[in-house]
Design an enzyme around this catalytic site. Structure first.
Site, PDB file in Angstrom:
ATOM      1  CE  LYS A  22       8.819   9.393  32.080  1.00 26.73           C
ATOM      2  NZ  LYS A  22      10.124   8.813  31.748  1.00 26.73           N
ATOM      3  CG  ASN A  23      10.691   7.761  35.310  1.00 23.66           C
ATOM      4  OD1 ASN A  23      10.338   7.474  34.166  1.00 23.66           O
ATOM      5  ND2 ASN A  23      11.394   8.851  35.566  1.00 23.66           N
ATOM      6  CB  CYS A 117      16.091  12.491  27.672  1.00 23.65           C
ATOM      7  SG  CYS A 117      14.309  12.557  27.818  1.00 23.65           S
ATOM      8  NE  ARG A 122      20.015   8.861  30.219  1.00 27.91           N
ATOM      9  CZ  ARG A 122      18.676   8.928  30.171  1.00 27.91           C
ATOM     10  NH1 ARG A 122      18.061   9.420  29.113  1.00 27.91           N
ATOM     11  NH2 ARG A 122      17.952   8.458  31.176  1.00 27.91           N
ATOM     12  CG  ASP A 306      13.861  13.192  35.941  1.00 23.50           C
ATOM     13  OD1 ASP A 306      13.421  12.045  36.135  1.00 23.50           O
ATOM     14  OD2 ASP A 306      14.900  13.424  35.294  1.00 23.50           O
ATOM     15  NE  ARG A 398      10.193   9.557  25.664  1.00 21.98           N
ATOM     16  CZ  ARG A 398      11.496   9.345  25.850  1.00 21.98           C
ATOM     17  NH1 ARG A 398      12.379  10.173  25.338  1.00 21.98           N
ATOM     18  NH2 ARG A 398      11.910   8.318  26.555  1.00 21.98           N
TER      19      ARG A 398
HETATM   20  C1  EPZ Z   1      16.129   7.162  35.217  1.00 18.70           C
HETATM   21  O1  EPZ Z   1      17.067   7.166  34.142  1.00 18.70           O
HETATM   22  C2  EPZ Z   1      14.939   7.967  34.727  1.00 18.70           C
HETATM   23  N1  EPZ Z   1      14.377   7.330  33.546  1.00 18.70           N
HETATM   24  C3  EPZ Z   1      15.354   9.393  34.393  1.00 18.70           C
HETATM   25  O2  EPZ Z   1      14.148  10.120  34.107  1.00 18.70           O
HETATM   26  C4  EPZ Z   1      16.002  10.028  35.615  1.00 18.70           C
HETATM   27  O3  EPZ Z   1      16.520  11.301  35.239  1.00 18.70           O
HETATM   28  C5  EPZ Z   1      17.145   9.152  36.129  1.00 18.70           C
HETATM   29  O4  EPZ Z   1      16.659   7.814  36.384  1.00 18.70           O
HETATM   30  C6  EPZ Z   1      17.753   9.696  37.424  1.00 18.70           C
HETATM   31  O5  EPZ Z   1      16.767   9.809  38.402  1.00 18.70           O
HETATM   32  C7  EPZ Z   1      13.494   6.305  33.727  1.00 18.70           C
HETATM   33  O6  EPZ Z   1      13.198   5.924  34.847  1.00 18.70           O
HETATM   34  C8  EPZ Z   1      12.896   5.717  32.479  1.00 18.70           C
HETATM   35  P1  EPZ Z   1      20.550   6.515  36.052  1.00 18.70           P
HETATM   36  P2  EPZ Z   1      18.361   6.184  34.208  1.00 18.70           P
HETATM   37  O7  EPZ Z   1      20.936   5.159  35.624  1.00 18.70           O
HETATM   38  O8  EPZ Z   1      17.991   4.925  34.870  1.00 18.70           O
HETATM   39  C9  EPZ Z   1      25.158   7.385  35.060  1.00 18.70           C
HETATM   40  C10 EPZ Z   1      12.644  11.416  32.893  1.00 18.70           C
HETATM   41  O9  EPZ Z   1      12.665  12.624  32.608  1.00 18.70           O
HETATM   42  N2  EPZ Z   1      25.268   5.941  34.845  1.00 18.70           N
HETATM   43  O10 EPZ Z   1      20.199   6.758  37.482  1.00 18.70           O
HETATM   44  O11 EPZ Z   1      18.980   6.134  32.867  1.00 18.70           O
HETATM   45  C11 EPZ Z   1      24.327   8.060  33.984  1.00 18.70           C
HETATM   46  O12 EPZ Z   1      25.124   8.408  32.871  1.00 18.70           O
HETATM   47  C12 EPZ Z   1      13.912  10.602  32.775  1.00 18.70           C
HETATM   48  O13 EPZ Z   1      11.628  10.789  33.311  1.00 18.70           O
HETATM   49  C13 EPZ Z   1      26.517   5.381  34.598  1.00 18.70           C
HETATM   50  O14 EPZ Z   1      27.541   6.072  34.572  1.00 18.70           O
HETATM   51  O15 EPZ Z   1      19.310   7.042  35.185  1.00 18.70           O
HETATM   52  C14 EPZ Z   1      23.808   9.282  34.669  1.00 18.70           C
HETATM   53  O16 EPZ Z   1      24.801  10.292  34.606  1.00 18.70           O
HETATM   54  C15 EPZ Z   1      15.053  11.415  32.220  1.00 18.70           C
HETATM   55  N3  EPZ Z   1      26.603   4.044  34.374  1.00 18.70           N
HETATM   56  C16 EPZ Z   1      23.636   8.818  36.119  1.00 18.70           C
HETATM   57  O17 EPZ Z   1      24.426   7.633  36.257  1.00 18.70           O
HETATM   58  C17 EPZ Z   1      25.504   3.237  34.389  1.00 18.70           C
HETATM   59  O18 EPZ Z   1      25.645   2.015  34.183  1.00 18.70           O
HETATM   60  C18 EPZ Z   1      22.209   8.495  36.504  1.00 18.70           C
HETATM   61  O19 EPZ Z   1      21.692   7.532  35.597  1.00 18.70           O
HETATM   62  C19 EPZ Z   1      24.240   3.822  34.655  1.00 18.70           C
HETATM   63  C20 EPZ Z   1      24.145   5.166  34.885  1.00 18.70           C
END
Ligand code: EPZ
Length: 421
Positions: A22-23, A117, A122, A306, A398
């Protein structure tokens, strides 16, 4: 209203085939916006977030044809960034890839803030930092992020203060046709970043270093269509691995890339589970006695966040006390309340859950509080005594393609039931 009803006790056995990731599929579908001609994407999982993303792209002018169960032709020649389908965009996280894709192709973007989620705030501050580094003027209000440039993005060096999968993806999308060479430092290393880079390179992009923390993007003038197959879903695979372990079964999980599963395999072996690696499959055998362990979730190649709720469900019946620390999100522990309804002994302290193994869980009425929490409840239901009813299963759908059908084929006593309101 639909619910999943599962009756525990049956060890899983047989084989299951993992769907496309998916991702990885989501960023690649949005990346088609950058390509002003037809792309054919194969091994696309049939899950809600993918269907919603295809609807968004179609509403914005993409021509989409489903030519096989998991294969789509997507032509964004007539894509119109001005049409905002913000109600749909707000329903999922991945829609925010429209920001990088529209900026990368049109030099401007106006996109509603995404949903996804609920793991705390986030933020997308790192995305915005990257867009501004590439020359965009970014303004935000309570609903939209709006970006403009003089004449398209301009390459530069982007350094992420925190590792972000979405931020890395969005900056790749914004930079592939920028003027000059962009370097992303402290980039996310997930396999789906590599898959996106491989897809874009098959369309004529010049991206190197994906999968490491330094990614170099040489801007090109345009991209051409291509045919590309999505990699298998490592989290779906890990979920079935945990389910096999929890039920004391023996399951062959087909269509995987074992290297992507290394952190998951390592932890399962750590808790007394046998994992046999083949070229494109793993065979997981639970020996009935699960031992305790300590886990801290981290960005890839660390233990994936995840897989956190699924491992918690497994560890609720381990011998001894286990510790899971959430190292990626502010919080991800809402699922523990639902597991406690089934008799789990879990105490959350800050970013850590302390799980004291119990002899058995019992069936209960529980909720899927988010995608991976929902599937953790399925795993708990597979081992609990009695019947477990899981509500809000649209959240599970989802990210999981036919989870009930796949588990039934492995011998699980599970069904999807429509309950009168
Ligand atoms: C992606 O989310 C995935 N979603 C998530 O999977 C996954 O948990 C996550 O990556 C981490 O591997 C999709 O791919 C659609 P991040 P994303 O940006 O991109 C902080 C699932 O179950 N952060 O790596 O939103 C953020 O708050 C879902 O399939 C900032 O602080 O994750 C978080 O604590 C759930 N500032 C951490 O980084 C930013 O600008 C990781 O977020 C961006 C992120």
């Amino acid at each position: 209203m639909e619910k999943i009803v599962v009756r525990g006790g049956a060890p899983l056995s047989g084989s299951v085939t993992v769907s496309g990731m998916k991702n990885a599929a989501l960023p690649i579908l949005y990346a088609c916006v950058l390509v002003g001609s037809k792309c054919t994407i194969e091994n696309v999982p049939d899950v809600r977030d993918v269907r919603m993303s295809l609807d968004i792209l179609a509403e914005m002018g993409a021509e989409i044809n489903r030519i096989a169960d998991e294969t789509y032709e997507i032509d964004c020649t007539n894509f119109n960034p001005g049409i905002s389908c913000s109600e749909k965009v707000k329903k999922l996280r991945a829609s925010y890839y429209l920001m990088g894709a529209e900026l990368g192709r049109f030099g401007k973007a106006k996109v509603a803030f995404p949903g996804g989620c609920n793991f705390g705030t986030r933020p997308i501050d790192q995305h915005i930092k990257g867009f501004e580094t590439l020359g965009a003027t970014v303004t935000t209000d309570c609903e939209f992020i709006t970006m403009t440039t003089e004449s398209g993005t301009v390459a530069d060096d982007v350094y992420f203060d925190t590792i972000t999968v979405g931020g890395t993806i969005n900056i790749i999308l914004a930079a592939v046709m920028a003027k000059g060479n962009t370097i992303i430092e402290n980039a996310a290393r997930e396999p789906h970043i590599v898959d996106l880079a491989n897809f874009l390179n098959s369309c004529g992009a010049r991206i190197s270093g994906a999968g490491t923390d330094v990614i170099k993007i040489r801007g090109v003038k345009s991209l051409h269509g291509s045919t590309y197959a999505i990699i298998p879903d490592m989290i779906e695979a890990g979920t079935y691995m945990a389910a096999a372990a929890a039920t004391g079964g023996c399951v062959r999980i087909e269509n995987v890339i074992p290297k992507h599963l290394e952190a998951i395999t390592g932890k399962l072996e750590d808790v007394n589970v046998i994992v046999e690696e083949l070229d494109d499959a793993v065979i997981v055998t639970g020996k009935g006695l699960i031992t305790s362990t300590r886990i801290k979730t981290r960005p890839y190649p660390g233990f994936p966040t995840d897989m956190h709720p699924q491992m918690s469900a497994l560890l609720t019946i381990a011998h001894g006390t286990s510790i899971i620390t959430e190292g990626v999100y502010e919080t991800r522990f809402r699922y523990t309340e639902e597991l406690r309804k089934m008799g789990a002994d879990i105490e959350v302290k800050g970013h850590t859950a302390v799980i004291s193994g119990v002899d058995k869980l019992h069936g209960a009425k529980v909720q899927a509080v988010d995608l991976r929490a929902g599937v953790a409840m399925v795993i708990a239901g597979l081992v609990a005594e009695g019947e477990t009813k899981i509500y809000d299963i649209h959240l599970i759908e989802r990210g999981y393609d036919d989870i009930v059908g796949k588990l039934r084929a492995l011998g699980a006593n599970i069904e999807k039931v429509v309950e009168e309101e």
